[in-house]
Design an enzyme around this catalytic site. Structure first.
Site, PDB file in Angstrom:
ATOM      1  N   GLU A 115      22.658  31.448 -32.395  1.00  0.00           N
ATOM      2  CA  GLU A 115      23.536  31.361 -31.221  1.00  0.00           C
ATOM      3  C   GLU A 115      23.985  29.952 -30.869  1.00  0.00           C
ATOM      4  O   GLU A 115      24.231  29.666 -29.695  1.00  0.00           O
ATOM      5  CB  GLU A 115      22.807  31.981 -30.026  1.00  0.00           C
ATOM      6  CG  GLU A 115      21.614  31.149 -29.481  1.00  0.00           C
ATOM      7  CD  GLU A 115      20.247  31.563 -30.019  1.00  0.00           C
ATOM      8  OE1 GLU A 115      20.192  32.191 -31.093  1.00  0.00           O
ATOM      9  OE2 GLU A 115      19.243  31.245 -29.365  1.00  0.00           O
ATOM     10  N   GLU A 143      23.872  37.483 -30.077  1.00  0.00           N
ATOM     11  CA  GLU A 143      24.122  36.035 -30.149  1.00  0.00           C
ATOM     12  C   GLU A 143      25.063  35.598 -29.037  1.00  0.00           C
ATOM     13  O   GLU A 143      24.892  34.538 -28.439  1.00  0.00           O
ATOM     14  CB  GLU A 143      24.673  35.627 -31.519  1.00  0.00           C
ATOM     15  CG  GLU A 143      23.834  36.071 -32.723  1.00  0.00           C
ATOM     16  CD  GLU A 143      22.368  35.686 -32.639  1.00  0.00           C
ATOM     17  OE1 GLU A 143      22.046  34.672 -32.002  1.00  0.00           O
ATOM     18  OE2 GLU A 143      21.529  36.418 -33.226  1.00  0.00           O
ATOM     19  N   GLU A 177      14.419  35.330 -26.041  1.00  0.00           N
ATOM     20  CA  GLU A 177      14.578  36.417 -27.015  1.00  0.00           C
ATOM     21  C   GLU A 177      14.287  37.792 -26.416  1.00  0.00           C
ATOM     22  O   GLU A 177      15.046  38.734 -26.642  1.00  0.00           O
ATOM     23  CB  GLU A 177      13.719  36.160 -28.260  1.00  0.00           C
ATOM     24  CG  GLU A 177      14.167  34.952 -29.077  1.00  0.00           C
ATOM     25  CD  GLU A 177      15.634  34.993 -29.498  1.00  0.00           C
ATOM     26  OE1 GLU A 177      16.257  36.077 -29.478  1.00  0.00           O
ATOM     27  OE2 GLU A 177      16.173  33.919 -29.838  1.00  0.00           O
TER      28      GLU A 177
END
Ligand SMILES: [Zn+2]
Length: 854
Positions: free
Chosen positions: A261, A295, A317
């Protein structure tokens, strides 16, 4: 570019040792003079010493760098090069650090830092790759703006942020949003773009591009649509708008992870972005949509608000996986997505949580952070957020998220910060809930019931087995969604959430005229193992009547497990009542085809092995394989008269569209075809292979034929057709091993490693063969030990090239203690052989040591 071999025990890092960096980084300017073997990186960084710094030492990380020169405020200095970086005397007032280093991207097979892939330059800096580009405080809590100048002959020169200038052989970029170095990215190559644009809800136009190698332009449209849907969804659902003038995605063939990302410049494994009906399956399309969303969503949950240190990885995450799951549920089917996620959780996270690699979602120590990009951090991290949302309710969740973005924008945060916004938004004390972040292991919840005089009582007892370093566990907060059904199938109590907080706790439901049938842990409301004494008749009742789709599937899954276990342990025949229930369900055209396909998909052989192990039975992989074969053959015979009709009814007419409904039909059609192939020897599959105009049907037909050992000519035709397409060839490689019989699997995989198109340096290709071997349960665990030997041999060979991918694939051995002593002895030999390898990477050393010790 390999990590130095650990001559002594590798250093262990602890969460409790956290100290902030002693300097502010006010601005970073980088110049790259690209050359494959001798890229020069010039850095100019403005540092300001912090007052009363806990650690006033000026230490910059650096690995595999050749320092050419260094200056402070224009005057040359000679820093002291020490393990992992450099130290230098610095002034007490703000100063400018300048350094020039040389690196060798062409020799970088570890794919961390700046490396080359098929002639293009690209980067991967998370977690600690930036230190392989230049000397820098390479830690996520150091955030700064970056200005980048790239000098090179490539047509396309990209970095983060907005473009600020370009000319012949150079380009400049500026990222106005302060970011940690792990979000830095650079790409240079002769690429072509698939352009588009997006107007944000406040009216800002954003230029969008997907950059690919020439020839791949036709595989970008789906990814671009997914990106635009993600941008819109994050505005609508989380109120988050994009914040730069441009958003670039680049597809790279050689990549350790799925995608990354980097701010404004996402870099993707080409398998996670390139898609076309001819080359991609429905599963590929769904995965690509989810990863593009994932992302993109990181732009807020990860980039604008980042992690203070890598122990907090699940902060970005877990939340982002949770958000991408919500997105997929909204775009497709909520129950189907939930079932798929639970299947994946049980396949990947439960074995981790119940084996030597168990760790909490927020680990407290590591040697190599790359080894903690795990199912526990990602998927269990997301489950924890799902529980939090269920406990506080949707409105409170939204309020807490708003507060999180308001309060922490531009900061590097911790799990404590995250939980505090929920406490402040709801007034709730989350100290017990926080145990989910610090305790490893999957809680086991035993349920018993009692009915008398209209009162129905459910009693829950929770416990969590010991895990490495955590012998005892305190009771956690466990949200258990429960509904009650009447014995004739109607729902008498809609879903409500019981909050289990004690080791043992009872909940009573009043005013029930008859004893109800409970539907417990609806929607899989907590990542726990539920244990309850029940009958197959009751499971069949829930499979037929439960109003919660997840638990309906779960009842079928439990029946499937029970019948397999009794086939393996008692030599029993497949359970007739279950076969009847399956037949009824698969023929019920009112049910979602995707749901029917999931009910028809058996639990994995590895899951059956775990189930046997949990019951105190040592699993025999060959017997588990035989039971699976017998069951599928019996089911095919039971459905014999319906299969042709079902096959025809689930065949999708018209041009291929990768939408959820078509994908569901094709998933069911594929299951029907595999059963049909057991009866007709592959006649229908051969016809489908011949007629297929899309990869989903071509692949399903080929898989059925190969499983029936009757697909040699189609396999050759498939190879001839697709040999120049790397992504399709990964499927071909994987399928050879996945479809091989147990006693052939290791041999097939071994032969493939000698194939002209096998390239160990390409992680996708390596995983296609070795990942498929590890996934062929009876083949990998073949009593000869050939599977273990082959994997170990290839891991040893890969380690000197790519430690990260090697270490991750060592997890194939994590369940080794489930098996008999002969297999354990064979595995131990291989693990010890890996560990004894001279120059073994820190990554692999840590993984193998943990597996052996656990
Ligand atoms: Zn992520």
């Amino acid at each position: 570019m390999k990590d130095a071999a650990p001559t002594t025990a590798p250093e262990t890092f602890y969460l409790k040792d956290y100290k902030p960096f002693g300097f502010e980084v006010e601005a970073v300017e980088l110049t790259f003079k690209l050359a494959p073997n001798s890229t020069r990186v010039l850095s100019k960084i403005r540092f300001a010493p912090k007052e009363n710094a806990a650690d006033p030492r000026f230490f910059l990380h650096g690995e595999a760098l050749k320092l050419i020169s260094a200056k402070i405020d224009g005057a040359p200095v000679t820093p002291e090069l020490i393990a992992g970086g450099l130290i230098c005397d610095t002034p007490d007032t703000p100063f400018t650090w300048e350094a020039e280093v040389e690196i060798d991207p062409a020799a970088n097979t570890a794919l961390e830092g700046l490396y080359m892939s098929s002639g293009m330059y690209c980067t991967q800096c998370e977690a600690e790759g930036f230190r392989k580009i230049t000397y820098y405080p390479d830690r996520p809590d150091v955030m700064s703006t970056f200005s980048v100048r790239i000098e090179g002959n490539e047509k396309v020169l990209l970095s983060n942020g907005n473009p600020t200038g370009s000319g012949d052989g150079w380009a400049e970029w500026h990222d106005p949003w302060p970011k940690p170095a792990y979000l830095f990215a650079l790409v240079a190559g002769d690429l072509v773009n698939h352009p588009d644009s997006f107007t944000t809800r406040s009216g800002k136009d954003v230029e969008l591009n997907i950059w690919v190698r020439p020839g791949d332009e036709g595989k970008c449209a789906f990814g671009m649509e997914a990106l635009k849907k993600s941008m819109k969804w994050d505005e609508d659902v989380y109120g988050r708008e994009y914040d730069l003038d441009i958003f670039n995605i680049v597809a790279v063939d050689d990549f350790n992870m799925g995608a990354m990302e980097n701010k404004g410049l996402n870099i993707f494994n080409s398998s996670c972005v390139l898609a076309s009906p001819e080359t991609s399956t429905d599963a590929n399309f769904e995965r690509i949509e989810a990863i593009i969303a994932h992302e993109y969503f990181h732009n807020w949950t990860g980039n604008r608000i980042t992690c203070r240190d890598w122990f907090q990885l699940c902060l970005k995450e877990g939340l982002t996986v949770f958000r991408d799951a919500q997105f997929t549920a909204d775009m497709r089917s909520e129950p189907v997505k939930r079932i798929e996620d639970v299947i994946a959780l049980r396949a990947r996270q439960f074995p981790e949580d119940n084996g030597p690699l168990a760790h909490p979602p927020r680990p407290e120590q590591f040697q190599e952070i790359n080894n903690f990009y795990t199912a526990t951090v990602y998927e269990k991290g997301a489950e924890v957020i799902g529980m939090l949302k269920r406990l506080v309710g949707d409105e409170n969740y939204a309020a807490a998220l708003d507060l999180y973005f308001d309060r922490h924008d531009g900061q590097a945060c911790t799990i404590e910060d995250w939980l505090k916004v929920f406490e402040d938004a709801t007034g709730r004390d989350l100290s017990q809930f926080k145990l989910w972040y610090s305790q490893a292991g999957t809680p086991q919840v035993q349920v018993s019931e009692d009915y008398a005089d209209g009162h129905y009582t459910l009693t829950f007892e929770q416990s969590t087995p010991p895990t490495p370093g955590q012998p005892d566990k305190a009771p956690r907060v466990i949200p258990i969604a429960v509904g009650l059904l009447s014995p004739n199938g109607g729902e008498v109590r809609a879903t409500e959430v019981l909050e289990l907080t004690e080791a043992k706790q009872s909940f009573t439901f009043d005013g029930l005229a008859t004893k109800p049938v409970p539907s417990i842990l609806r929607e899989f409301s907590a990542p726990v193992i539920l244990e309850r004494e029940t009958t197959n008749a009751e499971r069949a009742f829930l499979l037929a009547h439960d109003t919660d789709p997840f638990n309906r599937w779960e009842a079928g899954n439990a029946l499937a497990t029970e019948t397999r276990v009794s086939m393996v342990t008692e030599g029993a025949a497949p359970d007739g009542a279950y076969l009847d229930a399956l037949e009824k369900l698969v023929r019920d055209d009112t049910l979602d085809p995707a749901f029917r396909a999931l009910v028809l998909s058996p639990p994995s052989q590895s899951e059956i092995a775990q189930s046997l192990h949990n019951r105190g039975v040592t699993p025999d992989p060959q017997k588990i394989y035989d039971a699976a074969e017998t069951f599928a053959q019996t089911l095919a015979q039971q459905l014999e008269t319906s299969l042709p009709r079902l096959y025809a009814a689930t065949t999708v007419d018209g041009p291929y569209q990768p939408d959820a409904h078509g994908a569901g039909l094709r998933a069911l059609n594929g299951r029907i075809l595999s059963l049909l192939t057991r009866l007709d020897g592959g006649e229908q599959a051969a016809r489908q292979y011949q007629a297929a105009d899309n990869m989903t049907q071509q692949y399903a037909a080929l898989a059925s034929l190969m499983k029936a050992e009757n697909g040699e000519s189609q396999s050759q035709a498939f190879f001839d057709q697709w040999q120049s397409d790397r992504l399709v060839m990964d499927k071909w490689f994987a399928l050879q091993v996945a479809c091989a019989a147990p006693d052939a699997a290791a041999g097939v995989a071994s032969d493939l490693t000698g194939h002209a198109l096998f390239d160990m340096k390409n992680p996708n290709r390596f995983r296609a063969v070795m990942g498929a071997l590890a996934g062929n349960h009876a083949g990998f665990h073949h009593v000869s030990g050939a599977g273990y030997q082959l994997l170990a041999k290839n891991l040893i060979a890969l380690d000197s090239l790519n430690p990260q991918t090697t270490a991750r694939m060592c997890a194939a051995f994590q369940t080794w203690k489930r098996y008999d002593s002969a297999r354990q002895a064979l595995i131990r030999v291989e693990l010890e052989r890996i560990l004894a390898t001279e120059g073994l990477s820190r990554d692999t050393h840590e993984m193998v040591s943990r597996i052996l010790q656990g």
